[in-house]
Design a protein around this motif. Structure first.
Motif, short mmCIF file in Angstrom:
data_model
loop_
_atom_site.label_atom_id
_atom_site.label_comp_id
_atom_site.label_asym_id
_atom_site.label_seq_id
_atom_site.Cartn_x
_atom_site.Cartn_y
_atom_site.Cartn_z
N SER A 54 8.49 5.57 -18.62
CA SER A 54 9.68 4.79 -18.95
C SER A 54 9.69 4.33 -20.40
CB SER A 54 9.79 3.57 -18.03
OG SER A 54 10.02 3.95 -16.70
N PHE A 55 8.55 3.84 -20.88
CA PHE A 55 8.48 3.26 -22.22
C PHE A 55 8.06 4.27 -23.28
CE2 PHE A 55 7.12 -0.92 -19.95
CZ PHE A 55 8.43 -1.12 -19.54
N ASP A 56 8.00 5.52 -22.96
CA ASP A 56 7.40 6.55 -23.81
C ASP A 56 7.83 6.46 -25.27
OD1 ASP A 56 5.85 8.84 -24.33
OD2 ASP A 56 7.65 10.09 -24.27
N ASN A 57 6.86 6.40 -26.17
CA ASN A 57 7.08 6.45 -27.61
C ASN A 57 5.75 6.86 -28.25
OD1 ASN A 57 5.53 3.90 -28.51
ND2 ASN A 57 6.96 3.05 -26.99
N PRO A 58 5.77 7.29 -29.52
CA PRO A 58 4.55 7.82 -30.14
C PRO A 58 3.36 6.85 -30.14
CG PRO A 58 6.46 8.41 -31.44
CD PRO A 58 6.95 7.46 -30.40
N ILE A 59 3.62 5.56 -30.27
CA ILE A 59 2.51 4.60 -30.29
C ILE A 59 1.92 4.42 -28.89
CG2 ILE A 59 1.85 2.22 -30.81
CD1 ILE A 59 4.05 2.17 -32.92
N LEU A 60 2.79 4.21 -27.91
CA LEU A 60 2.32 4.01 -26.54
C LEU A 60 1.63 5.25 -25.99
CD1 LEU A 60 2.32 2.12 -24.03
CD2 LEU A 60 4.45 3.24 -23.35
N SER A 61 2.11 6.43 -26.34
CA SER A 61 1.58 7.67 -25.78
C SER A 61 0.12 7.92 -26.16
CB SER A 61 2.45 8.86 -26.21
OG SER A 61 2.38 9.04 -27.61
N GLN A 62 -0.40 7.20 -27.15
CA GLN A 62 -1.81 7.34 -27.51
C GLN A 62 -2.72 6.79 -26.42
OE1 GLN A 62 -2.74 9.02 -30.35
NE2 GLN A 62 -0.53 9.39 -30.48
N LEU A 63 -2.18 5.86 -25.60
CA LEU A 63 -2.91 5.27 -24.47
C LEU A 63 -4.26 4.67 -24.89
CD1 LEU A 63 -2.12 7.80 -21.59
CD2 LEU A 63 -1.01 5.64 -22.14
N GLU A 64 -4.26 4.02 -26.04
CA GLU A 64 -5.44 3.29 -26.47
C GLU A 64 -5.38 1.87 -25.90
OE1 GLU A 64 -7.89 4.62 -27.88
OE2 GLU A 64 -7.10 6.48 -28.75
N LEU A 120 10.48 -5.66 -33.81
CA LEU A 120 10.06 -4.26 -33.89
C LEU A 120 9.30 -3.79 -32.66
CD1 LEU A 120 8.78 -4.13 -37.59
CD2 LEU A 120 10.97 -3.31 -36.71
N TYR A 121 8.28 -4.53 -32.26
CA TYR A 121 7.37 -4.06 -31.21
C TYR A 121 7.13 -5.15 -30.17
CZ TYR A 121 6.39 -0.65 -34.89
OH TYR A 121 6.50 0.29 -35.88
N LEU A 122 7.04 -4.74 -28.92
CA LEU A 122 6.75 -5.65 -27.82
C LEU A 122 5.59 -5.11 -26.98
CD1 LEU A 122 9.52 -6.89 -28.55
CD2 LEU A 122 10.01 -7.04 -26.10
N THR A 123 4.90 -6.03 -26.32
CA THR A 123 3.92 -5.66 -25.31
C THR A 123 4.51 -5.97 -23.93
OG1 THR A 123 2.84 -7.81 -25.09
CG2 THR A 123 2.10 -6.38 -26.89
N CYS A 124 3.91 -5.40 -22.90
CA CYS A 124 4.34 -5.67 -21.53
C CYS A 124 3.12 -5.76 -20.63
CB CYS A 124 5.29 -4.58 -21.03
SG CYS A 124 5.62 -4.68 -19.25
N SER A 125 2.81 -6.94 -20.12
CA SER A 125 1.75 -7.12 -19.15
C SER A 125 2.35 -7.65 -17.87
CB SER A 125 0.69 -8.09 -19.67
OG SER A 125 0.00 -7.54 -20.77
N VAL A 126 1.94 -7.09 -16.73
CA VAL A 126 2.50 -7.50 -15.46
C VAL A 126 1.40 -7.92 -14.50
CG1 VAL A 126 4.56 -6.05 -15.66
CG2 VAL A 126 2.51 -5.12 -14.57
N GLY A 152 16.83 -1.53 -29.76
CA GLY A 152 16.20 -0.71 -30.80
C GLY A 152 14.77 -1.10 -31.08
N ILE A 153 14.05 -1.57 -30.05
CA ILE A 153 12.64 -1.93 -30.23
C ILE A 153 11.78 -1.06 -29.32
CG2 ILE A 153 13.15 -4.29 -30.95
CD1 ILE A 153 11.70 -3.79 -27.55
N GLN A 154 10.46 -1.07 -29.55
CA GLN A 154 9.55 -0.26 -28.77
C GLN A 154 8.53 -1.14 -28.03
OE1 GLN A 154 7.97 2.34 -31.89
NE2 GLN A 154 9.18 4.04 -31.07
N ILE A 155 8.25 -0.78 -26.79
CA ILE A 155 7.17 -1.40 -26.03
C ILE A 155 5.95 -0.52 -26.24
CG2 ILE A 155 6.38 -2.12 -23.75
CD1 ILE A 155 9.40 -2.32 -23.01
#
Length: 367
Positions: A54-64, A120-126, A152-155
């Motif tokens: 759902s949140f796919d973007n170049p930064i998140l996709s690194q899965l670090e 610009l950027y957000l985190t998401c913890s559930v 227009g922001i990225q998680i």
């Protein structure tokens, strides 16, 4: 003895491995189980299927374990970093006009925006309660994705935890956000001066009233919806005509009254409101009269309070009205020299009363 070819196109074992790699992870369970927080395959499938896709973007996709950014690129957009965090525990999860997912995204965006920052950027913890329907979680995440895309922001990073049944209330969300503040923008409650104008971007109390009615505890039939919306576009519009905004804050828990009391205490000025100028829907007034509530204390999730020099007030008001999130904006009061630290309300009967800080809870949990 035959030797299997090393070419993956001919080696059955390699073919099977490649097939597994290409397979899209899929959550098979219908409800959250403790295994979804165990760190194993069930958790990985949940994260990949619901969050990463759902949140796919170049930064998140690194899965670090963290998101990393190019500082040089950030510094081209401003000279200071704005950083905030918030948690969302609303009940019910879905309510007229919004839901906990959109609330989490827009609430964090707005906390950044009122500093003058570009989010610009957000985190998401559930935190998930055992037994939560997977489809409920999927709907919430889909809503978060839509809100993030609209803004227009990225998680870019996050976390998932599962607790035993009864240890939480279905679903809690924590978000953090990073934004960049442009040069020359200095917004702080300490800058408020006597004579400054106080402006709000629209009707008060819609969110608090919508949540209360959505709980089904009252036999009320209204069309009140939450005002949940991102405000960074409106803030940009305001700053374009008045970079010297003195103070700005979104009026969430505790409502307008709490924000203005915080302003008065921080700046050592008094504040006078004019009741007839404060926009409140008739339906919200009706709910408040029925339950003995005050709309000045009701929560909002799409309203901001702006304090600007008096000579800039009309220009700022016109700019706000030109934006969809500020079409109902109004000048509702002014900063006064004394009594300092006090908020006064001039009523429609031309009397004055003190608007104090909220004591206790006017409503059960709403955000």
């Amino acid at each position: 003895m035959d030797v299997l070819p090393t070419n993956s196109a001919q080696n059955p074992l390699f073919q099977k491995i490649e097939k597994i790699r290409r397979r899209q992870p899929k959550v098979r369970d219908t409800h959250i189980t403790l295994a979804h927080g165990s760190g194993g395959k069930a958790m990985r499938d949940l994260i990949d299927d619901i969050f990463v896709q759902s949140f796919d973007n170049p930064i998140l996709s690194q899965l670090e374990d963290q998101a990393s950014f190019n500082l040089a690129n950030l510094m081209q957009q401003g000279d200071r970093l704005a950083f905030t965090t918030d948690s969302y525990v609303v009940d019910p999860l879905f309510f007229p006009g919004s839901d906990i997912g959109e609330l989490a995204i827009n609430g964090t965006i707005n906390d950044l925006a009122v500093s003058g920052a570009k989010p610009l950027y957000l985190t998401c913890s559930v935190i998930l309660e055992e037994g939560l329907p997977i489809e409920t979680l999927r709907c919430v995440v889909t809503s978060m994705k839509a809100a993030a895309n609209q803004a227009g922001i990225q998680i870019v990073t996050g976390d998932t935890k599962v607790v035993h049944r009864g240890a939480a209330d279905k679903l809690f969300i924590n978000t953090a956000g990073i934004g960049i503040i442009p040069p020359g923008i200095e917004i702080s409650a300490h800058k408020i001066q006597p004579g400054d104008a106080i402006i709000i971007n629209g009707e008060l109390g819609n969110h608090g009233a919508a949540i209360l009615i959505a709980r089904g505890e009252l036999a009320l039939d209204t069309n009140i919806e939450s005002d949940c919306q991102p405000l960074h576009g409106l803030v940009e519009t305001i700053l374009n005509v008045c970079p010297e905004v003195h103070a700005m804050r979104d009026a969430t828990r505790g409502g307008l009254a709490t924000v203005l009391n915080e302003f008065a205490l921080s700046s050592d000025v008094g504040i006078r409101l004019y009741e007839q100028s404060i926009p409140v829907r008739e339906e919200v007034k009706g709910v408040c009269e029925l339950l003995g509530l005050d709309p000045l204390y009701l929560a909002n999730e799409g309203k901001l309070v702006v304090v600007v020099p008096k000579q800039k007030a009309e220009a700022v008001l016109a700019a706000m009205k030109s934006h969809p999130s500020g079409k109902d904006a109004a000048i509702i009061g002014e900063a006064i020299p004394s009594p300092s630290g006090v908020v006064l309300l001039k009523t429609i009967f031309n009397a004055e009363r003190i608007v104090d800080m909220l004591v206790g809870d006017q409503l059960p949990r709403i955000c």
